[in-house]
Scaffold this motif. Structure first.
Motif, mmCIF file in Angstrom:
data_model
loop_
_atom_site.group_PDB
_atom_site.id
_atom_site.type_symbol
_atom_site.label_atom_id
_atom_site.label_comp_id
_atom_site.label_asym_id
_atom_site.label_seq_id
_atom_site.Cartn_x
_atom_site.Cartn_y
_atom_site.Cartn_z
ATOM 1 N N ARG A 147 -8.261 -8.922 6.046
ATOM 2 C CA ARG A 147 -7.631 -7.788 6.744
ATOM 3 C C ARG A 147 -7.579 -8.036 8.243
ATOM 4 N NH1 ARG A 147 -5.772 -3.057 5.663
ATOM 5 N NH2 ARG A 147 -6.389 -3.238 3.474
ATOM 6 N N THR B 52 -0.686 -4.347 3.880
ATOM 7 C CA THR B 52 -0.772 -3.632 2.610
ATOM 8 C C THR B 52 -1.925 -4.184 1.779
ATOM 9 O OG1 THR B 52 0.727 -5.177 1.510
ATOM 10 C CG2 THR B 52 1.706 -3.265 2.628
ATOM 11 N N PRO B 53 -2.474 -3.371 0.868
ATOM 12 C CA PRO B 53 -3.550 -3.866 0.001
ATOM 13 C C PRO B 53 -3.131 -5.082 -0.814
ATOM 14 C CG PRO B 53 -3.419 -1.475 -0.106
ATOM 15 C CD PRO B 53 -2.232 -1.936 0.672
ATOM 16 N N GLU B 54 -1.863 -5.142 -1.213
ATOM 17 C CA GLU B 54 -1.405 -6.290 -1.980
ATOM 18 C C GLU B 54 -1.442 -7.566 -1.154
ATOM 19 O OE1 GLU B 54 0.177 -3.473 -1.651
ATOM 20 O OE2 GLU B 54 -0.030 -2.582 -3.666
#
Length: 325
Positions: A38, A46-48
């Protein structure tokens, strides 16, 4: 045979220490708070995307399998890929280590030789003018921080008398030839900082040895003071100082953060600061392991030198085992 066993035992202990140090460093780095993926992608990722990068970096695997792969790569000289530049860690680390050697090797050769000599002179002439001058100078150098010493030298030799460059301007891309003018001031700072501790240790050891019976006996046999010191006192006085010398040499070769940062010198210390700031975990791990290996190897060299100077160390363990039997 006992000498071979003693050397082999110390080499095995050194290798085990390096492996344990690499494990502790790897676990400590992995335990740092925050998500590397991150941080590299930014808070808006995005989390993906974060999950995909974690899979690419291998962060989704368990820590032990990651450590095993990293250790096998480190043995082959492959410390992974920098998270900042995307380039292999090894070449950048080798360049920084070589740059640190440019200032460390002259400091070791000059500093250790002069410090041991001054320590012997101060110990032999205890309480006299030479001892007082050498001891006071060493105490002053020990009490002055490295960054203050570096600042004073920059003020004198780069500003008041502009004969040497104050800082390195080109950075890591500078060649060794281009770095040579910038090596002088950092090497002098390291020499002064290191020599003070070795002088004090050598002085104390010389004073202790000069009062022993075998030295007094050598003096009564009619040997000159120089012969007494060189043949009898010096080998015994060196033994307790070897550990101090090894620690100081490892301190130099591992990269001195403060000195290199003051002079903007592209060595191991400067690279470590940048890697910590950028959270470049593979580079941090590599620097820490190389520094630990330098400490271990310097202490191993000190042990080998002690074995050469004092044969009793090679037979002490064998004597103890016979007594216990």
């Amino acid at each position: 045979m006992s000498a071979v066993v003693a050397v082999g035992r110390r080499v095995l202990i050194a290798l085990l220490t390096i492996v344990l140090a690499s494990l502790f460093v790897f676990l400590a780095v992995q335990a740092l708070p925050g998500d590397v993926a991150r941080q590299l992608l930014g808070q808006d990722a995005t989390p993906e995307a974060v999950a995909a990068l974690r899979e690419t970096l291998g962060l989704d695997r368990d820590v032990w399998s990651r450590y095993a792969d990293w250790l096998l790569g480190a043995v082959r000289g492959d410390f992974g890929v920098s998270l900042v530049s995307g380039a292999p860690v090894g070449p950048d680390l080798l360049t920084a280590f070589g740059n640190s050697l440019l200032i460390a090797v002259p400091a070791v050769l000059v500093g250790i030789t002069v410090a041991l000599l001054l320590g012997v002179v101060a110990g032999v002439r205890r309480g006299r003018t030479a001892d007082t001058a050498i001891s006071m100078t060493a105490l002053v150098l020990m009490s002055v921080p490295e960054f203050m010493m570096a600042t004073v030298l920059v003020l004198l030799f780069a500003i008041v008398f502009p004969v040497l460059p104050a800082v390195v301007l080109r950075g890591p891309e500078a060649t060794p030839v281009e770095l040579l003018p910038s090596v002088v001031l950092p090497a002098v700072v390291l020499t002064l900082a290191m020599a003070a501790y070795v002088v004090r240790s050598m002085r104390s050891s010389t004073i202790d040895v000069m009062s022993r019976e075998f030295v007094v006996t050598a003096e009564l046999k009619g040997l000159t003071p120089l012969q007494v010191v060189r043949r009898h006192a010096l080998p015994s006085a060196l033994l307790p100082v070897l550990d101090v010398v090894a620690l100081n040499v490892a301190w130099l070769l591992g990269g001195v953060v403060v000195v290199e940062n003051v002079f903007n010198y592209p060595g191991m210390g400067k690279l470590m600061i940048e890697s910590v700031h950028n959270r470049d975990l593979p580079m941090i791990e590599a620097i820490a392991v190389v520094s630990a290996a330098v400490y271990v190897l310097c202490n191993l060299a000190a042990d080998m030198t002690a074995l050469a100077l004092d044969p009793r160390l090679r037979t002490r363990r064998r004597t103890r085992s016979r007594r216990s039997a």
